[in-house]
Scaffold this motif. Sequence first.
Motif, PDB file in Angstrom:
ATOM      1  N   PRO A 167       0.761  -1.279  -0.040  1.00 42.44           N
ATOM      2  CA  PRO A 167       0.256   0.083   0.002  1.00 42.44           C
ATOM      3  C   PRO A 167       0.839   1.184  -0.089  1.00 42.44           C
ATOM      4  CG  PRO A 167      -0.165  -1.119   2.057  1.00 42.44           C
ATOM      5  CD  PRO A 167       0.550  -1.945   1.093  1.00 42.44           C
ATOM      6  N   ASP A 168       2.022   1.324   0.767  1.00 41.75           N
ATOM      7  CA  ASP A 168       2.871   2.295   0.649  1.00 41.75           C
ATOM      8  C   ASP A 168       3.246   2.842  -0.780  1.00 41.75           C
ATOM      9  OD1 ASP A 168       2.468   2.875   3.215  1.00 41.75           O
ATOM     10  OD2 ASP A 168       4.092   1.452   3.857  1.00 41.75           O
ATOM     11  N   ARG A 169       3.586   1.986  -1.543  1.00 43.04           N
ATOM     12  CA  ARG A 169       4.177   2.104  -2.847  1.00 43.04           C
ATOM     13  C   ARG A 169       2.870   2.565  -3.427  1.00 43.04           C
ATOM     14  NH1 ARG A 169       7.553   2.317  -6.452  1.00 43.04           N
ATOM     15  NH2 ARG A 169       7.393   1.168  -8.430  1.00 43.04           N
ATOM     16  N   VAL A 170       1.840   2.027  -3.624  1.00 46.28           N
ATOM     17  CA  VAL A 170       0.641   2.316  -4.359  1.00 46.28           C
ATOM     18  C   VAL A 170       0.241   4.079  -3.924  1.00 46.28           C
ATOM     19  CG1 VAL A 170      -1.828   2.131  -4.453  1.00 46.28           C
ATOM     20  CG2 VAL A 170      -0.431   0.084  -4.438  1.00 46.28           C
ATOM     21  N   ARG A 171       0.572   4.202  -2.690  1.00 45.71           N
ATOM     22  CA  ARG A 171       0.170   5.538  -2.280  1.00 45.71           C
ATOM     23  C   ARG A 171       1.076   6.374  -2.922  1.00 45.71           C
ATOM     24  NH1 ARG A 171      -0.131   4.676   3.264  1.00 45.71           N
ATOM     25  NH2 ARG A 171      -2.394   4.197   3.210  1.00 45.71           N
ATOM     26  N   THR A 172       2.128   6.123  -2.964  1.00 40.91           N
ATOM     27  CA  THR A 172       3.408   7.225  -3.533  1.00 40.91           C
ATOM     28  C   THR A 172       3.154   7.117  -5.052  1.00 40.91           C
ATOM     29  OG1 THR A 172       4.769   5.771  -2.169  1.00 40.91           O
ATOM     30  CG2 THR A 172       5.803   7.466  -3.637  1.00 40.91           C
ATOM     31  N   LEU A 173       2.720   6.045  -5.777  1.00 45.92           N
ATOM     32  CA  LEU A 173       2.469   6.245  -7.153  1.00 45.92           C
ATOM     33  C   LEU A 173       1.319   7.093  -7.491  1.00 45.92           C
ATOM     34  CD1 LEU A 173       3.342   2.566  -8.072  1.00 45.92           C
ATOM     35  CD2 LEU A 173       4.277   4.557  -9.128  1.00 45.92           C
ATOM     36  N   LEU A 174       0.439   6.898  -6.589  1.00 49.12           N
ATOM     37  CA  LEU A 174      -0.871   7.615  -6.982  1.00 49.12           C
ATOM     38  C   LEU A 174      -0.565   9.241  -6.885  1.00 49.12           C
ATOM     39  CD1 LEU A 174      -3.769   5.876  -5.071  1.00 49.12           C
ATOM     40  CD2 LEU A 174      -3.261   6.068  -7.453  1.00 49.12           C
ATOM     41  N   ARG A 175       0.261   9.441  -5.841  1.00 44.73           N
ATOM     42  CA  ARG A 175       0.521  10.905  -5.667  1.00 44.73           C
ATOM     43  C   ARG A 175       1.570  11.483  -6.895  1.00 44.73           C
ATOM     44  NH1 ARG A 175       3.546  11.184  -0.155  1.00 44.73           N
ATOM     45  NH2 ARG A 175       1.626  10.503   0.237  1.00 44.73           N
ATOM     46  N   ASP A 176       2.328  10.872  -7.267  1.00 46.67           N
ATOM     47  CA  ASP A 176       3.135  10.876  -8.527  1.00 46.67           C
ATOM     48  C   ASP A 176       2.120  11.235  -9.570  1.00 46.67           C
ATOM     49  OD1 ASP A 176       5.269  10.862  -6.949  1.00 46.67           O
ATOM     50  OD2 ASP A 176       6.123   9.068  -7.801  1.00 46.67           O
ATOM     51  N   LEU A 177       1.373  10.196  -9.911  1.00 45.95           N
ATOM     52  CA  LEU A 177       0.434  10.345 -11.135  1.00 45.95           C
ATOM     53  C   LEU A 177      -0.441  11.679 -10.848  1.00 45.95           C
ATOM     54  CD1 LEU A 177      -0.941   6.733 -11.444  1.00 45.95           C
ATOM     55  CD2 LEU A 177      -0.160   8.285 -13.223  1.00 45.95           C
ATOM     56  N   ARG A 178      -1.103  11.946  -9.808  1.00 47.74           N
ATOM     57  CA  ARG A 178      -1.795  13.226  -9.454  1.00 47.74           C
ATOM     58  C   ARG A 178      -1.089  14.223  -9.675  1.00 47.74           C
ATOM     59  NH1 ARG A 178      -5.413  15.818  -6.319  1.00 47.74           N
ATOM     60  NH2 ARG A 178      -4.725  17.273  -5.144  1.00 47.74           N
ATOM     61  N   GLU A 179       0.517  14.502  -9.551  1.00 45.89           N
ATOM     62  CA  GLU A 179       1.276  15.545  -9.692  1.00 45.89           C
ATOM     63  C   GLU A 179       1.352  15.799 -11.333  1.00 45.89           C
ATOM     64  OE1 GLU A 179       4.631  15.573  -7.359  1.00 45.89           O
ATOM     65  OE2 GLU A 179       3.309  15.819  -5.582  1.00 45.89           O
ATOM     66  N   VAL A 180       1.784  14.764 -11.773  1.00 52.60           N
ATOM     67  CA  VAL A 180       2.141  14.644 -13.329  1.00 52.60           C
ATOM     68  C   VAL A 180       0.533  15.393 -13.930  1.00 52.60           C
ATOM     69  CG1 VAL A 180       2.545  13.352 -15.311  1.00 52.60           C
ATOM     70  CG2 VAL A 180       3.656  12.875 -13.432  1.00 52.60           C
ATOM     71  N   ARG A 181      -0.403  14.531 -13.590  1.00 52.59           N
ATOM     72  CA  ARG A 181      -1.680  14.866 -14.184  1.00 52.59           C
ATOM     73  C   ARG A 181      -1.953  16.461 -14.043  1.00 52.59           C
ATOM     74  NH1 ARG A 181      -4.532  10.344 -16.265  1.00 52.59           N
ATOM     75  NH2 ARG A 181      -6.657  11.249 -15.282  1.00 52.59           N
TER      76      ARG A 181
END
Lengths: 242, 243
Positions: free
Chosen positions: A153-167
Amino acid sequence: MALPLQPGLTPMEVAFLCEMEMVTVIPRQRLESLNLLGGPTPALRPPHRAPIPLWLALLLKRQRRANILPPPWLLPSSLDSILKYETDISPQTFSPPPPHPYPISAQPAATDYTSPPFLPSSTADSPPDYLPYHWLELGEILLEACPDDIPDPDRVRTLLRDLREVRMAKMRASIKDLEGGGVSSLRGVGAMEVAEGRQFIVGVMDELRKLGLSREIARREREEDEGGGAGGEDEDEDMGFE
Amino acid sequence: MDISDILQDLNTRHLDRDPFAENGDDYGEDEQSGQADLQALTRAWVNERGAAELLPWPKDGLVERATNRIKQQIELVETMTGDMDPKTNFSLIIIQTEVERWKFLIRSYLRARIAKIDKHTLHYLSTPALMERLSKTEVAYATRYQQLLHGHYLSSFLGSFPANLQNLNDTAGGISMIGGPDEEAGVFVRGLGSREVGGEGSVAVRGRGRDGDGEIDVQRGEVVIARWSDVRDLVSKGEMELV
Protein backbone atom coordinates in the motif's frame (compact mmCIF):
# COMPACT_ATOMS: atom_id res chain seq x y z
CA MET A 1 -33.98 24.75 1.20
CA ALA A 2 -32.26 25.79 -1.97
CA LEU A 3 -28.84 24.32 -2.52
CA PRO A 4 -26.23 27.00 -1.78
CA LEU A 5 -23.61 25.47 -4.09
CA GLN A 6 -22.01 26.61 -7.34
CA PRO A 7 -22.67 24.61 -10.51
CA GLY A 8 -20.51 21.50 -10.67
CA LEU A 9 -20.01 18.64 -8.27
CA THR A 10 -18.03 19.20 -5.09
CA PRO A 11 -15.31 16.69 -4.12
CA MET A 12 -17.68 15.20 -1.53
CA GLU A 13 -20.31 14.64 -4.20
CA VAL A 14 -17.73 13.10 -6.49
CA ALA A 15 -16.82 10.68 -3.71
CA PHE A 16 -20.51 9.85 -3.29
CA LEU A 17 -20.70 9.10 -7.00
CA CYS A 18 -17.56 7.01 -6.79
CA GLU A 19 -19.16 4.83 -4.12
CA MET A 20 -21.56 3.56 -6.78
CA GLU A 21 -18.65 1.94 -8.66
CA MET A 22 -18.68 -1.84 -8.66
CA VAL A 23 -15.85 -3.63 -6.86
CA THR A 24 -15.15 -7.30 -6.28
CA VAL A 25 -15.26 -8.68 -2.75
CA ILE A 26 -14.38 -12.00 -1.18
CA PRO A 27 -17.01 -12.52 1.52
CA ARG A 28 -16.02 -13.99 4.85
CA GLN A 29 -19.60 -14.56 5.94
CA ARG A 30 -22.70 -15.72 4.19
CA LEU A 31 -25.20 -13.07 3.33
CA GLU A 32 -28.42 -13.76 1.48
CA SER A 33 -29.40 -11.67 -1.50
CA LEU A 34 -31.09 -8.44 -0.49
CA ASN A 35 -33.75 -6.66 -2.52
CA LEU A 36 -32.24 -3.23 -2.66
CA LEU A 37 -33.80 -0.35 -4.56
CA GLY A 38 -31.04 -0.43 -7.14
CA GLY A 39 -31.60 -4.15 -7.76
CA PRO A 40 -30.88 -7.26 -5.70
CA THR A 41 -27.38 -7.88 -4.37
CA PRO A 42 -25.73 -11.18 -5.21
CA ALA A 43 -25.92 -13.80 -2.47
CA LEU A 44 -22.54 -13.83 -0.72
CA ARG A 45 -21.03 -17.27 -0.15
CA PRO A 46 -17.45 -17.49 1.04
CA PRO A 47 -15.06 -17.98 -0.69
CA HIS A 48 -16.81 -17.04 -3.93
CA ARG A 49 -16.08 -13.60 -5.35
CA ALA A 50 -18.97 -11.27 -5.96
CA PRO A 51 -19.34 -7.82 -7.56
CA ILE A 52 -21.07 -5.28 -5.32
CA PRO A 53 -21.17 -1.48 -5.17
CA LEU A 54 -18.32 0.17 -3.30
CA TRP A 55 -20.49 1.65 -0.54
CA LEU A 56 -21.72 -1.82 0.35
CA ALA A 57 -18.23 -3.26 0.13
CA LEU A 58 -16.99 -0.60 2.55
CA LEU A 59 -19.82 -1.42 4.96
CA LEU A 60 -18.95 -5.12 4.86
CA LYS A 61 -15.24 -4.40 5.16
CA ARG A 62 -15.73 -2.21 8.22
CA GLN A 63 -17.56 -5.06 9.93
CA ARG A 64 -14.89 -7.54 8.80
CA ARG A 65 -17.46 -9.47 6.83
CA ALA A 66 -15.57 -9.27 3.54
CA ASN A 67 -12.26 -8.45 1.90
CA ILE A 68 -12.08 -6.13 -1.08
CA LEU A 69 -10.10 -7.26 -4.10
CA PRO A 70 -8.24 -4.22 -5.41
CA PRO A 71 -8.84 -3.53 -9.12
CA PRO A 72 -5.92 -4.64 -11.33
CA TRP A 73 -4.99 -1.07 -12.23
CA LEU A 74 -4.37 -0.29 -8.55
CA LEU A 75 -1.46 -2.74 -8.35
CA PRO A 76 2.01 -1.16 -8.11
CA SER A 77 3.15 -2.72 -11.40
CA SER A 78 0.17 -1.31 -13.34
CA LEU A 79 0.45 2.12 -11.77
CA ASP A 80 4.14 2.08 -12.55
CA SER A 81 3.60 1.50 -16.24
CA ILE A 82 0.76 4.04 -16.39
CA LEU A 83 3.03 6.59 -14.73
CA LYS A 84 5.71 5.83 -17.32
CA TYR A 85 3.18 6.37 -20.05
CA GLU A 86 2.09 9.67 -18.51
CA THR A 87 5.61 11.02 -18.19
CA ASP A 88 7.55 9.53 -21.12
CA ILE A 89 5.25 8.42 -23.91
CA SER A 90 2.58 11.06 -23.64
CA PRO A 91 3.92 14.04 -21.69
CA GLN A 92 1.25 16.44 -23.01
CA THR A 93 -2.00 14.51 -22.75
CA PHE A 94 -3.60 12.20 -20.19
CA SER A 95 -3.29 8.46 -20.58
CA PRO A 96 -6.37 7.10 -22.41
CA PRO A 97 -9.44 6.01 -20.45
CA PRO A 98 -10.37 2.31 -20.40
CA PRO A 99 -12.20 1.16 -23.54
CA HIS A 100 -15.97 1.08 -23.18
CA PRO A 101 -16.79 -2.41 -21.85
CA TYR A 102 -19.98 -2.61 -23.91
CA PRO A 103 -19.07 -2.12 -27.56
CA ILE A 104 -21.82 -0.83 -29.82
CA SER A 105 -23.35 -3.61 -31.83
CA ALA A 106 -26.00 -3.58 -34.53
CA GLN A 107 -28.65 -4.17 -31.90
CA PRO A 108 -29.21 -1.09 -29.75
CA ALA A 109 -28.77 -2.02 -26.11
CA ALA A 110 -29.53 -0.27 -22.84
CA THR A 111 -25.83 -0.38 -21.98
CA ASP A 112 -24.86 1.64 -25.07
CA TYR A 113 -25.11 4.91 -23.18
CA THR A 114 -23.99 3.76 -19.77
CA SER A 115 -21.22 5.84 -18.25
CA PRO A 116 -19.19 5.84 -15.05
CA PRO A 117 -19.86 5.09 -12.23
CA PHE A 118 -22.03 2.33 -13.69
CA LEU A 119 -19.38 0.73 -15.88
CA PRO A 120 -17.46 -2.18 -14.36
CA SER A 121 -14.09 -0.45 -14.57
CA SER A 122 -12.83 -1.32 -11.10
CA THR A 123 -13.86 -4.92 -10.59
CA ALA A 124 -11.27 -7.67 -10.35
CA ASP A 125 -11.48 -8.39 -14.08
CA SER A 126 -11.20 -4.82 -15.30
CA PRO A 127 -8.27 -3.97 -17.61
CA PRO A 128 -5.00 -3.21 -15.74
CA ASP A 129 -3.52 -0.63 -18.13
CA TYR A 130 -5.99 2.23 -17.87
CA LEU A 131 -6.99 4.66 -15.16
CA PRO A 132 -10.79 4.69 -14.91
CA TYR A 133 -12.76 7.90 -14.46
CA HIS A 134 -12.90 7.61 -10.67
CA TRP A 135 -9.29 6.46 -10.24
CA LEU A 136 -8.11 8.97 -7.66
CA GLU A 137 -11.12 8.77 -5.33
CA LEU A 138 -11.33 5.02 -5.58
CA GLY A 139 -7.64 4.59 -4.89
CA GLU A 140 -7.75 6.90 -1.89
CA ILE A 141 -10.91 5.31 -0.49
CA LEU A 142 -9.47 1.81 -0.79
CA LEU A 143 -6.15 2.83 0.72
CA GLU A 144 -8.02 4.34 3.62
CA ALA A 145 -10.51 1.53 4.16
CA CYS A 146 -8.54 -1.60 3.40
CA PRO A 147 -4.76 -1.13 3.22
CA ASP A 148 -4.49 -4.77 4.32
CA ASP A 149 -6.16 -5.95 1.07
CA ILE A 150 -3.83 -4.00 -1.21
CA PRO A 151 -0.37 -5.36 -1.97
CA ASP A 152 2.35 -2.85 -1.03
CA PRO A 153 0.00 0.00 0.00
CA ASP A 154 2.80 2.47 0.68
CA ARG A 155 4.14 2.15 -2.81
CA VAL A 156 0.63 2.47 -4.24
CA ARG A 157 0.16 5.63 -2.21
CA THR A 158 3.40 7.12 -3.56
CA LEU A 159 2.54 6.18 -7.12
CA LEU A 160 -0.92 7.70 -6.84
CA ARG A 161 0.62 10.90 -5.57
CA ASP A 162 3.11 10.98 -8.45
CA LEU A 163 0.38 10.36 -10.98
CA ARG A 164 -1.69 13.08 -9.45
CA GLU A 165 1.13 15.59 -9.75
CA VAL A 166 1.97 14.72 -13.33
CA ARG A 167 -1.64 14.96 -14.34
CA MET A 168 -2.28 18.16 -12.41
CA ALA A 169 0.41 19.85 -14.49
CA LYS A 170 -1.36 18.65 -17.65
CA MET A 171 -4.66 19.94 -16.37
CA ARG A 172 -3.11 23.35 -15.81
CA ALA A 173 -1.48 23.31 -19.24
CA SER A 174 -4.85 22.55 -20.85
CA ILE A 175 -5.94 26.08 -20.06
CA LYS A 176 -3.81 27.35 -22.92
CA ASP A 177 -6.11 25.56 -25.36
CA LEU A 178 -9.04 27.51 -24.03
CA GLU A 179 -7.68 30.84 -25.19
CA GLY A 180 -9.03 30.85 -28.71
CA GLY A 181 -12.30 29.19 -27.72
CA GLY A 182 -14.03 26.28 -29.36
CA VAL A 183 -14.12 22.83 -27.82
CA SER A 184 -11.12 21.35 -26.09
CA SER A 185 -10.72 17.72 -25.20
CA LEU A 186 -9.56 16.37 -21.85
CA ARG A 187 -9.66 12.72 -22.89
CA GLY A 188 -8.75 10.49 -19.96
CA VAL A 189 -9.34 13.06 -17.22
CA GLY A 190 -10.58 11.89 -13.83
CA ALA A 191 -13.63 12.98 -11.87
CA MET A 192 -11.73 14.47 -8.97
CA GLU A 193 -9.46 16.36 -11.34
CA VAL A 194 -12.49 17.87 -13.02
CA ALA A 195 -13.99 18.83 -9.66
CA GLU A 196 -10.72 20.40 -8.62
CA GLY A 197 -10.02 22.33 -11.80
CA ARG A 198 -13.56 23.32 -12.64
CA GLN A 199 -13.85 26.64 -10.84
CA PHE A 200 -10.58 27.89 -12.24
CA ILE A 201 -10.97 26.60 -15.78
CA VAL A 202 -14.57 27.68 -16.19
CA GLY A 203 -13.71 31.03 -14.63
CA VAL A 204 -10.84 31.60 -17.07
CA MET A 205 -12.99 30.49 -19.97
CA ASP A 206 -15.90 32.76 -19.07
CA GLU A 207 -13.71 35.80 -18.52
CA LEU A 208 -11.82 35.26 -21.76
CA ARG A 209 -15.12 34.90 -23.55
CA LYS A 210 -16.36 38.20 -22.18
CA LEU A 211 -13.09 39.95 -23.07
CA GLY A 212 -13.09 38.55 -26.59
CA LEU A 213 -16.79 39.03 -27.22
CA SER A 214 -16.48 42.05 -29.48
CA ARG A 215 -13.73 40.35 -31.44
CA GLU A 216 -15.82 37.23 -31.83
CA ILE A 217 -18.81 39.20 -33.07
CA ALA A 218 -16.59 41.14 -35.48
CA ARG A 219 -15.10 37.90 -36.79
CA ARG A 220 -18.54 36.39 -37.28
CA GLU A 221 -19.73 39.42 -39.21
CA ARG A 222 -16.61 39.43 -41.36
CA GLU A 223 -16.99 35.75 -42.14
CA GLU A 224 -20.58 36.31 -43.11
CA ASP A 225 -19.51 39.10 -45.45
CA GLU A 226 -16.93 36.83 -47.03
CA GLY A 227 -19.65 34.32 -47.68
CA GLY A 228 -18.78 31.92 -44.87
CA GLY A 229 -15.26 31.31 -46.17
CA ALA A 230 -12.66 29.60 -44.04
CA GLY A 231 -11.64 32.12 -41.41
CA GLY A 232 -9.95 31.88 -38.10
CA GLU A 233 -6.63 30.34 -39.07
CA ASP A 234 -4.97 33.57 -40.13
CA GLU A 235 -5.13 35.65 -36.99
CA ASP A 236 -2.97 33.93 -34.47
CA GLU A 237 -0.16 36.46 -34.39
CA ASP A 238 -1.40 38.53 -31.44
CA MET A 239 -2.34 35.73 -29.10
CA GLY A 240 0.74 36.01 -26.89
CA PHE A 241 -0.68 34.19 -23.88
CA GLU A 242 2.48 32.44 -22.71
CA MET B 1 -36.57 2.99 -28.93
CA ASP B 2 -34.42 4.97 -26.55
CA ILE B 3 -33.81 4.74 -22.86
CA SER B 4 -36.84 6.80 -21.86
CA ASP B 5 -39.09 4.43 -23.81
CA ILE B 6 -37.49 1.50 -22.07
CA LEU B 7 -37.97 3.16 -18.71
CA GLN B 8 -41.57 3.96 -19.51
CA ASP B 9 -42.15 0.40 -20.56
CA LEU B 10 -40.61 -0.98 -17.40
CA ASN B 11 -42.56 1.51 -15.37
CA THR B 12 -45.93 0.47 -16.71
CA ARG B 13 -45.05 -3.15 -16.19
CA HIS B 14 -44.02 -2.32 -12.66
CA LEU B 15 -47.33 -0.63 -11.93
CA ASP B 16 -49.34 -3.54 -13.28
CA ARG B 17 -48.21 -5.74 -10.47
CA ASP B 18 -49.14 -5.72 -6.85
CA PRO B 19 -46.47 -3.56 -5.20
CA PHE B 20 -46.55 -5.63 -2.04
CA ALA B 21 -45.94 -8.95 -3.71
CA GLU B 22 -42.46 -8.23 -4.91
CA ASN B 23 -40.40 -10.13 -2.40
CA GLY B 24 -40.83 -13.35 -4.34
CA ASP B 25 -39.20 -14.73 -7.43
CA ASP B 26 -40.60 -12.09 -9.73
CA TYR B 27 -37.97 -9.61 -8.69
CA GLY B 28 -36.00 -10.18 -11.88
CA GLU B 29 -37.87 -7.63 -13.94
CA ASP B 30 -37.77 -5.10 -11.19
CA GLU B 31 -34.03 -5.38 -10.89
CA GLN B 32 -33.61 -3.91 -14.32
CA SER B 33 -35.91 -1.05 -13.62
CA GLY B 34 -34.43 -0.30 -10.21
CA GLN B 35 -30.93 -0.21 -11.67
CA ALA B 36 -32.12 1.81 -14.67
CA ASP B 37 -33.87 4.29 -12.39
CA LEU B 38 -30.77 4.67 -10.27
CA GLN B 39 -28.72 5.41 -13.37
CA ALA B 40 -31.28 7.83 -14.75
CA LEU B 41 -31.62 9.60 -11.42
CA THR B 42 -27.87 9.87 -10.98
CA ARG B 43 -27.48 11.29 -14.46
CA ALA B 44 -30.30 13.77 -13.90
CA TRP B 45 -28.69 14.87 -10.66
CA VAL B 46 -25.20 15.34 -12.10
CA ASN B 47 -26.61 17.19 -15.12
CA GLU B 48 -28.69 19.46 -12.94
CA ARG B 49 -25.73 20.16 -10.65
CA GLY B 50 -23.50 20.97 -13.62
CA ALA B 51 -25.74 23.21 -15.71
CA ALA B 52 -26.30 26.87 -14.96
CA GLU B 53 -29.84 26.79 -16.28
CA LEU B 54 -32.79 24.67 -15.19
CA LEU B 55 -33.09 21.44 -17.17
CA PRO B 56 -36.46 19.96 -18.13
CA TRP B 57 -38.22 17.98 -15.43
CA PRO B 58 -38.11 14.26 -16.33
CA LYS B 59 -41.41 13.58 -18.07
CA ASP B 60 -41.40 9.83 -17.52
CA GLY B 61 -42.21 10.12 -13.82
CA LEU B 62 -38.69 9.24 -12.73
CA VAL B 63 -38.75 11.21 -9.50
CA GLU B 64 -42.24 10.06 -8.53
CA ARG B 65 -41.21 6.47 -9.19
CA ALA B 66 -38.05 6.82 -7.13
CA THR B 67 -39.97 8.41 -4.27
CA ASN B 68 -42.46 5.54 -4.32
CA ARG B 69 -39.67 3.02 -4.22
CA ILE B 70 -38.19 4.72 -1.20
CA LYS B 71 -41.57 4.80 0.52
CA GLN B 72 -42.06 1.08 -0.01
CA GLN B 73 -38.57 0.30 1.19
CA ILE B 74 -39.10 2.32 4.36
CA GLU B 75 -42.31 0.39 5.01
CA LEU B 76 -40.35 -2.81 4.59
CA VAL B 77 -37.76 -1.57 7.09
CA GLU B 78 -40.51 -0.76 9.57
CA THR B 79 -42.00 -4.24 9.40
CA MET B 80 -38.54 -5.79 9.69
CA THR B 81 -37.54 -3.74 12.73
CA GLY B 82 -39.66 -5.89 15.04
CA ASP B 83 -37.43 -8.83 14.21
CA MET B 84 -34.44 -8.61 16.51
CA ASP B 85 -32.42 -11.46 15.04
CA PRO B 86 -28.85 -10.10 14.57
CA LYS B 87 -28.67 -11.40 11.03
CA THR B 88 -31.76 -9.49 9.89
CA ASN B 89 -30.43 -6.59 11.82
CA PHE B 90 -27.40 -6.32 9.58
CA SER B 91 -29.50 -6.63 6.43
CA LEU B 92 -31.55 -3.80 7.84
CA ILE B 93 -28.46 -1.61 8.13
CA ILE B 94 -27.62 -2.25 4.48
CA ILE B 95 -31.15 -1.52 3.33
CA GLN B 96 -31.29 1.66 5.34
CA THR B 97 -27.92 2.83 4.08
CA GLU B 98 -29.12 2.41 0.52
CA VAL B 99 -32.37 4.23 1.21
CA GLU B 100 -30.37 7.13 2.64
CA ARG B 101 -28.28 7.25 -0.51
CA TRP B 102 -31.37 7.46 -2.71
CA LYS B 103 -32.87 10.08 -0.46
CA PHE B 104 -29.71 12.16 -0.74
CA LEU B 105 -29.83 11.96 -4.55
CA ILE B 106 -33.43 13.11 -4.73
CA ARG B 107 -32.98 15.80 -2.13
CA SER B 108 -29.89 17.24 -3.75
CA TYR B 109 -31.55 17.12 -7.18
CA LEU B 110 -34.65 18.97 -6.01
CA ARG B 111 -32.66 21.50 -4.01
CA ALA B 112 -30.42 22.26 -6.98
CA ARG B 113 -33.55 22.96 -9.01
CA ILE B 114 -35.07 25.17 -6.33
CA ALA B 115 -31.84 27.19 -6.18
CA LYS B 116 -32.10 27.89 -9.91
CA ILE B 117 -35.80 28.75 -9.69
CA ASP B 118 -35.12 31.14 -6.78
CA LYS B 119 -32.40 32.85 -8.71
CA HIS B 120 -34.32 33.53 -11.92
CA THR B 121 -37.97 33.07 -10.95
CA LEU B 122 -39.43 35.53 -13.42
CA HIS B 123 -37.27 34.15 -16.22
CA TYR B 124 -38.69 30.65 -15.86
CA LEU B 125 -42.24 31.94 -15.52
CA SER B 126 -41.91 34.29 -18.49
CA THR B 127 -42.60 31.93 -21.41
CA PRO B 128 -44.67 28.73 -21.70
CA ALA B 129 -41.64 26.91 -23.15
CA LEU B 130 -39.57 27.67 -20.05
CA MET B 131 -42.47 26.89 -17.73
CA GLU B 132 -42.69 23.46 -19.38
CA ARG B 133 -39.39 22.60 -17.71
CA LEU B 134 -40.85 22.89 -14.22
CA SER B 135 -42.87 20.22 -12.50
CA LYS B 136 -46.36 21.05 -11.23
CA THR B 137 -45.18 21.65 -7.70
CA GLU B 138 -42.28 23.73 -8.93
CA VAL B 139 -44.63 25.97 -10.90
CA ALA B 140 -46.76 26.38 -7.79
CA TYR B 141 -43.67 27.14 -5.74
CA ALA B 142 -42.27 29.64 -8.25
CA THR B 143 -45.58 31.46 -8.60
CA ARG B 144 -46.09 31.74 -4.86
CA TYR B 145 -42.49 32.80 -4.31
CA GLN B 146 -42.78 35.51 -6.94
CA GLN B 147 -46.02 36.74 -5.38
CA LEU B 148 -44.42 37.00 -1.97
CA LEU B 149 -41.39 38.76 -3.38
CA HIS B 150 -43.48 41.20 -5.38
CA GLY B 151 -45.67 41.93 -2.38
CA HIS B 152 -42.62 42.63 -0.33
CA TYR B 153 -41.09 44.93 -2.94
CA LEU B 154 -44.38 46.80 -3.28
CA SER B 155 -44.74 47.44 0.43
CA SER B 156 -41.10 48.30 1.06
CA PHE B 157 -40.20 50.59 -1.85
CA LEU B 158 -41.91 49.88 -5.16
CA GLY B 159 -45.22 51.31 -3.92
CA SER B 160 -43.79 54.79 -3.58
CA PHE B 161 -42.52 54.86 -7.17
CA PRO B 162 -44.52 56.41 -10.01
CA ALA B 163 -46.85 53.81 -11.53
CA ASN B 164 -44.94 53.63 -14.81
CA LEU B 165 -41.75 52.65 -12.99
CA GLN B 166 -43.25 49.85 -10.95
CA ASN B 167 -42.89 47.09 -13.51
CA LEU B 168 -40.49 44.28 -12.80
CA ASN B 169 -40.49 43.03 -16.39
CA ASP B 170 -39.79 46.19 -18.33
CA THR B 171 -38.09 45.84 -21.70
CA ALA B 172 -37.65 49.54 -22.37
CA GLY B 173 -34.51 50.51 -24.25
CA GLY B 174 -34.17 47.02 -25.69
CA ILE B 175 -32.90 45.54 -22.43
CA SER B 176 -35.11 43.17 -20.54
CA MET B 177 -35.24 43.49 -16.78
CA ILE B 178 -35.61 39.76 -16.41
CA GLY B 179 -32.22 38.22 -15.99
CA GLY B 180 -31.55 34.66 -17.04
CA PRO B 181 -28.76 32.19 -16.40
CA ASP B 182 -25.51 32.46 -18.35
CA GLU B 183 -26.15 30.17 -21.30
CA GLU B 184 -22.62 30.54 -22.61
CA ALA B 185 -20.99 29.33 -19.41
CA GLY B 186 -18.24 26.76 -19.78
CA VAL B 187 -19.16 23.19 -18.86
CA PHE B 188 -17.45 19.80 -18.69
CA VAL B 189 -19.33 17.25 -20.76
CA ARG B 190 -18.81 13.60 -21.57
CA GLY B 191 -19.72 11.94 -24.85
CA LEU B 192 -22.18 9.08 -24.40
CA GLY B 193 -22.51 8.03 -27.99
CA SER B 194 -24.52 9.10 -30.99
CA ARG B 195 -28.18 8.14 -31.11
CA GLU B 196 -27.92 7.53 -34.83
CA VAL B 197 -28.15 3.90 -35.74
CA GLY B 198 -25.05 2.47 -37.34
CA GLY B 199 -22.75 5.24 -36.20
CA GLU B 200 -19.34 4.73 -34.67
CA GLY B 201 -20.61 6.13 -31.41
CA SER B 202 -18.79 9.42 -31.55
CA VAL B 203 -20.65 12.72 -31.28
CA ALA B 204 -19.69 15.75 -33.33
CA VAL B 205 -19.49 18.86 -31.17
CA ARG B 206 -19.33 22.22 -32.84
CA GLY B 207 -17.92 24.85 -30.53
CA ARG B 208 -17.89 28.58 -31.14
CA GLY B 209 -14.80 30.51 -30.16
CA ARG B 210 -13.22 33.89 -30.31
CA ASP B 211 -10.71 33.17 -33.05
CA GLY B 212 -12.56 30.43 -34.83
CA ASP B 213 -15.20 27.80 -34.54
CA GLY B 214 -13.99 24.28 -34.03
CA GLU B 215 -15.61 20.94 -34.51
CA ILE B 216 -14.34 17.75 -32.94
CA ASP B 217 -15.62 14.22 -32.73
CA VAL B 218 -16.08 13.21 -29.13
CA GLN B 219 -15.67 9.51 -28.45
CA ARG B 220 -17.76 7.61 -25.96
CA GLY B 221 -16.42 8.39 -22.50
CA GLU B 222 -14.32 11.33 -23.63
CA VAL B 223 -14.60 14.48 -21.51
CA VAL B 224 -14.43 17.89 -23.20
CA ILE B 225 -14.87 21.51 -22.18
CA ALA B 226 -17.37 23.49 -24.20
CA ARG B 227 -19.85 26.29 -23.95
CA TRP B 228 -23.18 25.19 -22.57
CA SER B 229 -25.16 26.61 -25.50
CA ASP B 230 -23.04 24.53 -27.90
CA VAL B 231 -23.79 21.22 -26.21
CA ARG B 232 -27.25 21.82 -24.77
CA ASP B 233 -29.07 19.98 -27.56
CA LEU B 234 -26.68 17.04 -27.34
CA VAL B 235 -27.29 16.78 -23.59
CA SER B 236 -31.06 16.92 -24.01
CA LYS B 237 -30.86 14.20 -26.67
CA GLY B 238 -28.86 12.06 -24.28
CA GLU B 239 -25.80 11.96 -26.53
CA MET B 240 -23.74 13.75 -23.91
CA GLU B 241 -23.91 14.24 -20.17
CA LEU B 242 -22.44 16.83 -17.85
CA VAL B 243 -19.78 15.75 -15.40
